[in-house]
Design a protein around this motif. Structure first.
Motif, PDB file in Angstrom:
ATOM      1  N   GLN A   2      26.104  -0.028 -15.463  1.00 49.09           N
ATOM      2  CA  GLN A   2      27.122   0.958 -14.869  1.00 49.09           C
ATOM      3  C   GLN A   2      26.429   1.828 -13.769  1.00 49.09           C
ATOM      4  OE1 GLN A   2      28.598   3.628 -18.029  1.00 49.09           O
ATOM      5  NE2 GLN A   2      30.165   4.212 -16.464  1.00 49.09           N
ATOM      6  N   MET A   3      24.967   2.344 -14.078  1.00 49.88           N
ATOM      7  CA  MET A   3      24.462   3.143 -13.395  1.00 49.88           C
ATOM      8  C   MET A   3      24.065   2.325 -11.747  1.00 49.88           C
ATOM      9  SD  MET A   3      20.498   4.605 -13.840  1.00 49.88           S
ATOM     10  CE  MET A   3      19.823   3.218 -13.645  1.00 49.88           C
ATOM     11  N   LEU A   4      23.762   1.240 -12.030  1.00 51.08           N
ATOM     12  CA  LEU A   4      23.418   0.175 -10.839  1.00 51.08           C
ATOM     13  C   LEU A   4      25.014   0.155  -9.936  1.00 51.08           C
ATOM     14  CD1 LEU A   4      21.274  -2.602 -11.928  1.00 51.08           C
ATOM     15  CD2 LEU A   4      20.542  -0.921 -10.499  1.00 51.08           C
ATOM     16  N   GLN A   5      26.115   0.005 -10.259  1.00 53.30           N
ATOM     17  CA  GLN A   5      27.118  -0.209  -9.716  1.00 53.30           C
ATOM     18  C   GLN A   5      27.905   1.012  -9.073  1.00 53.30           C
ATOM     19  OE1 GLN A   5      29.383  -2.981  -9.760  1.00 53.30           O
ATOM     20  NE2 GLN A   5      30.307  -1.646  -8.154  1.00 53.30           N
ATOM     21  N   GLN A   6      27.115   2.326  -9.722  1.00 58.01           N
ATOM     22  CA  GLN A   6      27.421   3.604  -9.274  1.00 58.01           C
ATOM     23  C   GLN A   6      26.525   3.838  -7.799  1.00 58.01           C
ATOM     24  OE1 GLN A   6      26.526   6.529 -12.432  1.00 58.01           O
ATOM     25  NE2 GLN A   6      28.796   6.645 -13.050  1.00 58.01           N
ATOM     26  N   TYR A   7      25.194   3.245  -8.024  1.00 57.08           N
ATOM     27  CA  TYR A   7      24.496   3.443  -7.014  1.00 57.08           C
ATOM     28  C   TYR A   7      24.951   2.563  -5.892  1.00 57.08           C
ATOM     29  CZ  TYR A   7      20.519   5.481  -9.395  1.00 57.08           C
ATOM     30  OH  TYR A   7      19.654   6.331 -10.124  1.00 57.08           O
ATOM     31  N   LEU A   8      25.459   1.223  -6.176  1.00 56.99           N
ATOM     32  CA  LEU A   8      26.040   0.297  -5.227  1.00 56.99           C
ATOM     33  C   LEU A   8      27.227   1.105  -4.594  1.00 56.99           C
ATOM     34  CD1 LEU A   8      25.922  -2.344  -3.926  1.00 56.99           C
ATOM     35  CD2 LEU A   8      27.333  -3.153  -5.768  1.00 56.99           C
ATOM     36  N   ASN A   9      28.026   1.771  -5.063  1.00 53.39           N
ATOM     37  CA  ASN A   9      29.123   2.590  -4.620  1.00 53.39           C
ATOM     38  C   ASN A   9      29.028   3.382  -3.620  1.00 53.39           C
ATOM     39  OD1 ASN A   9      30.967   0.674  -6.199  1.00 53.39           O
ATOM     40  ND2 ASN A   9      31.289   2.229  -7.754  1.00 53.39           N
ATOM     41  N   GLU A  10      27.661   4.243  -3.919  1.00 52.28           N
ATOM     42  CA  GLU A  10      27.051   5.301  -3.173  1.00 52.28           C
ATOM     43  C   GLU A  10      26.748   4.731  -1.832  1.00 52.28           C
ATOM     44  OE1 GLU A  10      24.486   7.655  -5.761  1.00 52.28           O
ATOM     45  OE2 GLU A  10      25.946   8.231  -6.868  1.00 52.28           O
ATOM     46  N   PHE A  11      26.156   3.663  -2.186  1.00 49.20           N
ATOM     47  CA  PHE A  11      25.337   3.153  -0.717  1.00 49.20           C
ATOM     48  C   PHE A  11      26.573   2.869  -0.131  1.00 49.20           C
ATOM     49  CE2 PHE A  11      21.151   2.146  -2.929  1.00 49.20           C
ATOM     50  CZ  PHE A  11      20.383   2.848  -1.831  1.00 49.20           C
ATOM     51  N   GLY A  12      27.408   2.096  -0.595  1.00 53.98           N
ATOM     52  CA  GLY A  12      28.789   1.873   0.390  1.00 53.98           C
ATOM     53  C   GLY A  12      29.278   3.010   1.076  1.00 53.98           C
ATOM     54  N   GLN A  13      29.604   3.969   0.484  1.00 55.70           N
ATOM     55  CA  GLN A  13      30.177   5.401   1.199  1.00 55.70           C
ATOM     56  C   GLN A  13      29.060   5.776   2.141  1.00 55.70           C
ATOM     57  OE1 GLN A  13      30.634   7.823  -2.248  1.00 55.70           O
ATOM     58  NE2 GLN A  13      32.419   6.878  -2.815  1.00 55.70           N
ATOM     59  N   GLU A  14      27.638   5.675   1.803  1.00 52.79           N
ATOM     60  CA  GLU A  14      26.777   6.286   2.887  1.00 52.79           C
ATOM     61  C   GLU A  14      26.730   5.179   4.091  1.00 52.79           C
ATOM     62  OE1 GLU A  14      22.915   7.645   1.882  1.00 52.79           O
ATOM     63  OE2 GLU A  14      23.457   7.609  -0.421  1.00 52.79           O
ATOM     64  N   ILE A  15      27.021   3.854   3.740  1.00 52.82           N
ATOM     65  CA  ILE A  15      26.893   2.948   4.940  1.00 52.82           C
ATOM     66  C   ILE A  15      28.283   3.314   5.877  1.00 52.82           C
ATOM     67  CG2 ILE A  15      27.315   0.611   5.620  1.00 52.82           C
ATOM     68  CD1 ILE A  15      25.470  -0.038   3.162  1.00 52.82           C
ATOM     69  N   GLN A  16      29.504   3.535   5.053  1.00 51.47           N
ATOM     70  CA  GLN A  16      30.638   3.789   5.918  1.00 51.47           C
ATOM     71  C   GLN A  16      30.653   5.149   6.641  1.00 51.47           C
ATOM     72  OE1 GLN A  16      33.890   4.108   2.732  1.00 51.47           O
ATOM     73  NE2 GLN A  16      34.130   1.885   3.207  1.00 51.47           N
ATOM     74  N   THR A  17      29.896   6.265   5.995  1.00 54.18           N
ATOM     75  CA  THR A  17      29.775   7.364   6.725  1.00 54.18           C
ATOM     76  C   THR A  17      28.906   7.215   8.001  1.00 54.18           C
ATOM     77  OG1 THR A  17      30.056   8.680   4.911  1.00 54.18           O
ATOM     78  CG2 THR A  17      28.666   9.823   6.541  1.00 54.18           C
ATOM     79  N   TYR A  18      27.669   6.387   7.746  1.00 53.04           N
ATOM     80  CA  TYR A  18      26.804   6.265   9.051  1.00 53.04           C
ATOM     81  C   TYR A  18      27.460   5.409   9.941  1.00 53.04           C
ATOM     82  CZ  TYR A  18      22.593   8.394   6.795  1.00 53.04           C
ATOM     83  OH  TYR A  18      21.687   9.240   6.223  1.00 53.04           O
ATOM     84  N   SER A  19      28.251   4.482   9.387  1.00 51.99           N
ATOM     85  CA  SER A  19      28.656   3.604  10.714  1.00 51.99           C
ATOM     86  C   SER A  19      29.794   4.351  11.588  1.00 51.99           C
ATOM     87  CB  SER A  19      29.739   2.352   9.878  1.00 51.99           C
ATOM     88  OG  SER A  19      28.758   1.625   9.063  1.00 51.99           O
ATOM     89  N   ALA A  20      30.614   5.325  10.994  1.00 49.57           N
ATOM     90  CA  ALA A  20      31.516   6.141  11.513  1.00 49.57           C
ATOM     91  C   ALA A  20      30.646   7.019  12.504  1.00 49.57           C
ATOM     92  CB  ALA A  20      32.296   7.088  10.730  1.00 49.57           C
ATOM     93  N   GLN A  21      29.421   7.701  12.019  1.00 51.61           N
ATOM     94  CA  GLN A  21      28.691   8.419  13.031  1.00 51.61           C
ATOM     95  C   GLN A  21      28.189   7.457  14.373  1.00 51.61           C
ATOM     96  OE1 GLN A  21      25.505   9.943  10.577  1.00 51.61           O
ATOM     97  NE2 GLN A  21      27.018  11.636   9.909  1.00 51.61           N
ATOM     98  N   LEU A  22      27.734   6.038  13.712  1.00 52.78           N
ATOM     99  CA  LEU A  22      27.418   5.416  14.807  1.00 52.78           C
ATOM    100  C   LEU A  22      28.579   5.271  16.035  1.00 52.78           C
ATOM    101  CD1 LEU A  22      25.017   3.588  15.829  1.00 52.78           C
ATOM    102  CD2 LEU A  22      25.857   1.865  14.380  1.00 52.78           C
ATOM    103  N   GLU A  23      29.784   4.996  15.459  1.00 56.98           N
ATOM    104  CA  GLU A  23      30.964   4.551  16.348  1.00 56.98           C
ATOM    105  C   GLU A  23      31.124   5.834  17.326  1.00 56.98           C
ATOM    106  OE1 GLU A  23      35.591   4.032  15.885  1.00 56.98           O
ATOM    107  OE2 GLU A  23      34.264   2.691  14.349  1.00 56.98           O
ATOM    108  N   LEU A  24      31.114   6.842  16.752  1.00 56.79           N
ATOM    109  CA  LEU A  24      31.365   8.220  17.356  1.00 56.79           C
ATOM    110  C   LEU A  24      30.297   8.400  18.537  1.00 56.79           C
ATOM    111  CD1 LEU A  24      33.044  10.838  17.668  1.00 56.79           C
ATOM    112  CD2 LEU A  24      31.413  11.782  16.210  1.00 56.79           C
ATOM    113  N   LEU A  25      28.912   8.263  18.322  1.00 58.01           N
ATOM    114  CA  LEU A  25      27.723   8.239  19.101  1.00 58.01           C
ATOM    115  C   LEU A  25      28.291   7.406  20.341  1.00 58.01           C
ATOM    116  CD1 LEU A  25      24.487   8.777  16.922  1.00 58.01           C
ATOM    117  CD2 LEU A  25      25.380  10.308  19.112  1.00 58.01           C
ATOM    118  N   GLU A  26      28.434   6.098  19.906  1.00 56.30           N
ATOM    119  CA  GLU A  26      28.686   5.089  21.103  1.00 56.30           C
ATOM    120  C   GLU A  26      29.700   5.512  21.945  1.00 56.30           C
ATOM    121  OE1 GLU A  26      28.274   1.448  22.993  1.00 56.30           O
ATOM    122  OE2 GLU A  26      26.979   2.500  22.028  1.00 56.30           O
TER     123      GLU A  26
END
Length: 148
Positions: free
Chosen positions: A13-37
């Motif tokens: 369960q803890m690993l799944q939560q970490y995985l979900n958090e990484f997914g959210q961070e990746i989405q946030t960083y990807s949106a920032q990357l798109e905006l910068l571009e």
């Protein structure tokens, strides 16, 4: 001691939560990357427009007036650009100064894009490792349940 005893459901369960958090961070960083571009491309497009105005000061340019509408205008002052440098501070610069400023800003944004891309890549690697751990834990559970 059986394989079932080795796999803690709370760990999964803890690993799944970490995985979900990484997914959210990746989405946030990807949106920032798109905006910068987008901003980097806008800066470089502005440099091209400035150079075109410099070469042909009597030609018309399109001025966006909002709502997707534009009008054709002729620059009143061919070598003067009003540049927003942040916090709603606008300064008057020459075409060359503005082009240089925007080019430097585009270079800075490109460097930030590279850092963000590296961060995204590292997070994806970590997320993949966590996903493998979860998969292995589930396999251990299945194997233990089949043996019972």
């Amino acid at each position: 001691m059986s394989n079932l005893d080795k796999v803690d459901p709370r760990e999964i369960q803890m690993l799944q939560q970490y995985l979900n958090e990484f997914g959210q961070e990746i989405q946030t960083y990807s949106a920032q990357l798109e905006l910068l571009e987008q901003r980097r491309i806008e800066s470089l497009t502005a440099v091209d427009t400035i150079n075109t105005i410099k070469e042909n000061p009597k030609n018309t340019v399109l001025l966006q007036i909002g709502g997707g509408a534009s009008i054709k205008v002729k620059p009143v002052e061919e070598d003067t650009i009003l540049l927003n440098i942040g916090s709603d501070v606008v300064v008057e610069k020459t075409c060359d100064e503005t082009a240089s400023y925007l080019t430097d800003r585009a270079t800075e944004m490109e460097a930030l894009e590279k850092k963000l891309t590296e961060s995204i890549s590292n997070m994806q690697k970590q997320a993949n490792e966590i996903a493998k751990k979860i998969e292995n834990a589930y396999k251990q559970l299945q194997t233990a349940q089949q043996k019972q």
